[in-house]
Design a protein around this motif. Structure first.
Motif, PDB file in Angstrom:
ATOM      1  N   LEU A 177       0.730  -1.193  -0.004  1.00 47.56           N
ATOM      2  CA  LEU A 177       0.023  -0.013  -0.056  1.00 47.56           C
ATOM      3  C   LEU A 177       0.769   1.071   0.119  1.00 47.56           C
ATOM      4  O   LEU A 177       0.713   2.312  -0.810  1.00 47.56           O
ATOM      5  N   ARG A 178       1.778   1.130   0.904  1.00 49.60           N
ATOM      6  CA  ARG A 178       3.000   2.562   1.053  1.00 49.60           C
ATOM      7  C   ARG A 178       3.551   2.737  -0.186  1.00 49.60           C
ATOM      8  O   ARG A 178       3.633   4.068  -0.637  1.00 49.60           O
ATOM      9  N   ARG A 179       3.989   1.792  -1.230  1.00 52.55           N
ATOM     10  CA  ARG A 179       4.534   1.625  -2.189  1.00 52.55           C
ATOM     11  C   ARG A 179       3.644   1.778  -3.685  1.00 52.55           C
ATOM     12  O   ARG A 179       4.185   2.021  -4.846  1.00 52.55           O
ATOM     13  N   GLY A 180       2.499   1.936  -3.194  1.00 54.05           N
ATOM     14  CA  GLY A 180       1.382   2.209  -4.346  1.00 54.05           C
ATOM     15  C   GLY A 180       1.066   1.052  -5.394  1.00 54.05           C
ATOM     16  O   GLY A 180       0.367   1.267  -6.360  1.00 54.05           O
ATOM     17  N   ARG A 181       1.446  -0.213  -4.968  1.00 51.99           N
ATOM     18  CA  ARG A 181       1.174  -1.556  -5.684  1.00 51.99           C
ATOM     19  C   ARG A 181      -0.181  -1.813  -5.593  1.00 51.99           C
ATOM     20  O   ARG A 181      -0.757  -2.523  -6.258  1.00 51.99           O
ATOM     21  N   LEU A 182      -0.951  -1.469  -4.177  1.00 50.05           N
ATOM     22  CA  LEU A 182      -2.153  -1.834  -4.219  1.00 50.05           C
ATOM     23  C   LEU A 182      -2.781  -0.412  -3.746  1.00 50.05           C
ATOM     24  O   LEU A 182      -2.509   0.306  -3.208  1.00 50.05           O
ATOM     25  N   GLU A 183      -4.214  -0.461  -4.065  1.00 52.69           N
ATOM     26  CA  GLU A 183      -5.063   0.843  -3.790  1.00 52.69           C
ATOM     27  C   GLU A 183      -5.660   0.635  -2.436  1.00 52.69           C
ATOM     28  O   GLU A 183      -5.679   1.785  -1.960  1.00 52.69           O
ATOM     29  N   ALA A 184      -6.276  -0.254  -1.966  1.00 50.67           N
ATOM     30  CA  ALA A 184      -6.917  -0.440  -0.939  1.00 50.67           C
ATOM     31  C   ALA A 184      -6.761  -1.968  -0.380  1.00 50.67           C
ATOM     32  O   ALA A 184      -6.489  -2.870  -1.214  1.00 50.67           O
ATOM     33  N   ALA A 185      -6.894  -2.416   0.874  1.00 45.21           N
ATOM     34  CA  ALA A 185      -6.659  -3.552   1.430  1.00 45.21           C
ATOM     35  C   ALA A 185      -7.573  -3.427   2.649  1.00 45.21           C
ATOM     36  O   ALA A 185      -7.751  -2.513   3.360  1.00 45.21           O
ATOM     37  N   MET A 186      -7.509  -5.027   3.186  1.00 46.00           N
ATOM     38  CA  MET A 186      -8.034  -5.043   4.390  1.00 46.00           C
ATOM     39  C   MET A 186      -7.075  -6.215   5.437  1.00 46.00           C
ATOM     40  O   MET A 186      -6.602  -6.822   4.733  1.00 46.00           O
ATOM     41  N   ILE A 187      -6.538  -5.415   6.416  1.00 47.93           N
ATOM     42  CA  ILE A 187      -5.269  -6.029   7.034  1.00 47.93           C
ATOM     43  C   ILE A 187      -5.583  -6.097   8.671  1.00 47.93           C
ATOM     44  O   ILE A 187      -6.510  -5.168   9.043  1.00 47.93           O
ATOM     45  N   ALA A 188      -5.009  -7.065   9.390  1.00 46.25           N
ATOM     46  CA  ALA A 188      -5.030  -7.060  10.819  1.00 46.25           C
ATOM     47  C   ALA A 188      -3.902  -5.977  11.407  1.00 46.25           C
ATOM     48  O   ALA A 188      -2.813  -5.884  10.755  1.00 46.25           O
ATOM     49  N   PHE A 196      -7.799 -15.414  26.766  1.00 48.81           N
ATOM     50  CA  PHE A 196      -6.772 -14.864  27.754  1.00 48.81           C
ATOM     51  C   PHE A 196      -7.521 -14.171  28.557  1.00 48.81           C
ATOM     52  O   PHE A 196      -8.555 -13.568  28.533  1.00 48.81           O
ATOM     53  N   ARG A 197      -6.625 -13.765  29.617  1.00 47.17           N
ATOM     54  CA  ARG A 197      -7.051 -12.779  30.907  1.00 47.17           C
ATOM     55  C   ARG A 197      -5.843 -12.000  30.967  1.00 47.17           C
ATOM     56  O   ARG A 197      -4.903 -12.342  31.399  1.00 47.17           O
ATOM     57  N   PRO A 198      -5.936 -10.551  30.521  1.00 50.03           N
ATOM     58  CA  PRO A 198      -7.125  -9.969  29.846  1.00 50.03           C
ATOM     59  C   PRO A 198      -7.387 -10.466  28.484  1.00 50.03           C
ATOM     60  O   PRO A 198      -6.194 -11.226  27.928  1.00 50.03           O
ATOM     61  N   ARG A 199      -8.535 -10.553  27.939  1.00 51.17           N
ATOM     62  CA  ARG A 199      -8.572 -10.849  26.529  1.00 51.17           C
ATOM     63  C   ARG A 199      -7.906  -9.989  25.468  1.00 51.17           C
ATOM     64  O   ARG A 199      -7.655  -8.901  25.561  1.00 51.17           O
ATOM     65  N   LEU A 200      -7.699 -10.572  24.515  1.00 55.51           N
ATOM     66  CA  LEU A 200      -6.776  -9.954  23.754  1.00 55.51           C
ATOM     67  C   LEU A 200      -7.531 -10.210  22.295  1.00 55.51           C
ATOM     68  O   LEU A 200      -8.248 -11.018  21.942  1.00 55.51           O
ATOM     69  N   TYR A 201      -7.217  -9.018  21.248  1.00 59.51           N
ATOM     70  CA  TYR A 201      -8.026  -9.002  20.201  1.00 59.51           C
ATOM     71  C   TYR A 201      -7.113  -8.591  18.913  1.00 59.51           C
ATOM     72  O   TYR A 201      -6.431  -7.527  19.299  1.00 59.51           O
ATOM     73  N   ASP A 202      -7.313  -9.336  17.685  1.00 59.18           N
ATOM     74  CA  ASP A 202      -6.859  -8.655  16.531  1.00 59.18           C
ATOM     75  C   ASP A 202      -7.728  -7.760  16.020  1.00 59.18           C
ATOM     76  O   ASP A 202      -9.032  -7.980  15.918  1.00 59.18           O
ATOM     77  N   ASN A 203      -7.290  -6.456  15.562  1.00 60.42           N
ATOM     78  CA  ASN A 203      -8.207  -5.845  14.845  1.00 60.42           C
ATOM     79  C   ASN A 203      -8.094  -5.818  13.315  1.00 60.42           C
ATOM     80  O   ASN A 203      -7.083  -5.788  12.968  1.00 60.42           O
ATOM     81  N   PHE A 204      -9.206  -5.614  12.585  1.00 64.79           N
ATOM     82  CA  PHE A 204      -9.208  -5.790  11.325  1.00 64.79           C
ATOM     83  C   PHE A 204      -9.681  -4.277  10.659  1.00 64.79           C
ATOM     84  O   PHE A 204     -10.840  -3.777  11.217  1.00 64.79           O
ATOM     85  N   ALA A 205      -8.957  -3.654   9.716  1.00 62.06           N
ATOM     86  CA  ALA A 205      -9.250  -2.566   9.144  1.00 62.06           C
ATOM     87  C   ALA A 205      -8.882  -2.273   7.640  1.00 62.06           C
ATOM     88  O   ALA A 205      -8.419  -3.037   6.890  1.00 62.06           O
ATOM     89  N   ILE A 206      -9.894  -1.624   7.040  1.00 61.64           N
ATOM     90  CA  ILE A 206      -9.681  -1.036   5.735  1.00 61.64           C
ATOM     91  C   ILE A 206      -8.610   0.113   5.594  1.00 61.64           C
ATOM     92  O   ILE A 206      -8.646   1.067   6.364  1.00 61.64           O
ATOM     93  N   VAL A 207      -7.769   0.021   5.030  1.00 62.56           N
ATOM     94  CA  VAL A 207      -6.540   0.865   4.607  1.00 62.56           C
ATOM     95  C   VAL A 207      -6.232   1.259   3.523  1.00 62.56           C
ATOM     96  O   VAL A 207      -6.312   0.466   2.467  1.00 62.56           O
TER      97      VAL A 207
END
Length: 305
Positions: A137-148, A265-276
């Motif tokens: 994405l940073r290099r302009g090879r992709l226009e948009a993505a969904m990533i963790a 887990f305690r505390p619970r852990l989460y992966d966040n998914f985002a449009i970038v």
């Protein structure tokens, strides 16, 4: 009824101050331009130009009409471009970045969603790990993505969180699943971890390093592999435990490690998914389509945010 052709002739005459020069600009015969202007005047019931010498002078009504005509023609052109943009990708290639385990959440289903709408397109889902996709994405090879992601800030990038999935501990040993996994217990575990090539930047491993920070330990990996499926199979064989997103665990454990289970887990852990995508970018219809469909797919499995 007035037409776009009439408005085009009107504006050109207005700008050129001459029917002859307007005809030359448009590539029409001068009588044709005159006819279009007269037809517009008749339709509106007004006089738009007065003849002065060899040229014409706009009337007050023409001054009033001009900005409206410009906006109308601009809107018509924008409409044409929008339709052409859609038409161009109906038979073209749609490229979209996805994190590596996206295939477990939205891979085949996402491609099917696209092809149901546009049977003639070619689809490319790019990416084996979120860090690689972010670099593309940073290099302009992709226009948009969904990533963790592990952070909602990135220089030059627009990041829009859309879902989160709990990260869980999986094991074939019932005793290790008796209660929530703590940092202390994790520091004593023997793990098989996927994404070994991206171990420094993988979002799940970053979460584990943050959890173990107070214990002074790094995630205790006994086995390193690339594929999450292999990691789950090894868990099923009782050779090690692992830490993976809950969505992946719920899909893979019944098939690859039916005797294994998972615990929070305690505390619970989460992966966040985002449009970038690049901050301030005007996204193509293809990118907007992929964002819409990928978001719907991920939110049907993971928790929407």
């Amino acid at each position: 009824m007035l037409s776009l052709h009439q408005l085009t002739c009107f504006l050109t005459v207005y700008e050129q101050g001459s029917l002859t020069r307007a005809a030359e600009e448009l590539g029409y015969a001068q009588p044709s331009v005159s006819e279009q202007v007269r037809a517009l005047e008749k339709s509106l019931g007004v006089q738009l130009f007065r003849r002065v010498g060899r040229g014409v002078v706009p009337t007050t009504v023409a001054d009033t009409l001009r900005p409206h005509a410009e906006r109308t023609l601009a809107a018509a052109e924008e409409t044409r471009r929008a339709v052409q943009a859609v038409k161009s990708f109906e038979t073209g290639t749609i490229r979209f970045g996805m994190f590596g385990t996206a295939r477990l959440y939205a891979g085949a289903g996402l491609v099917a969603d696209v092809l149901r709408r546009y049977p003639g397109v070619r689809v490319e889902l790019i990416g084996q790990n979120s860090s690689d996709v972010a670099d593309d994405l940073r290099r302009g090879r992709l226009e948009a993505a969904m990533i963790a992601i592990h952070s909602v800030e990135s220089e030059g990038m627009q990041i829009t969180p859309v879902a989160k999935d709990e990260v869980v501990y999986i094991s074939n040993d019932p005793e290790k699943l008796a209660g929530p996994m703590t940092a202390k217990r994790l520091s004593e575990a023997s793990l098989v971890m996927p994404e070994t090539t991206w171990r420094a930047t993988d979002s799940t491993r970053i979460l584990l390093r943050q959890l173990l920070h107070e214990t002074g330990h790094n995630p205790p990996t006994r086995i390193e592999v690339e594929d999450v499926e292999i990691a789950v199979e090894l868990v099923g064989l009782g050779l090690a435990d692992s830490v993976i997103p809950r969505g992946a665990a719920e899909q893979l454990l019944p098939r690859l490690a039916p005797d294994a289970g998972w615990v929070s887990f305690r505390p619970r852990l989460y992966d966040n998914f985002a449009i970038v995508h690049r901050r301030g970018a005007t996204l193509s219809p293809a990118a907007q389509l992929m964002i819409e469909l990928a978001t719907a797919r991920i939110q049907s499995i993971a928790q929407a945010v």
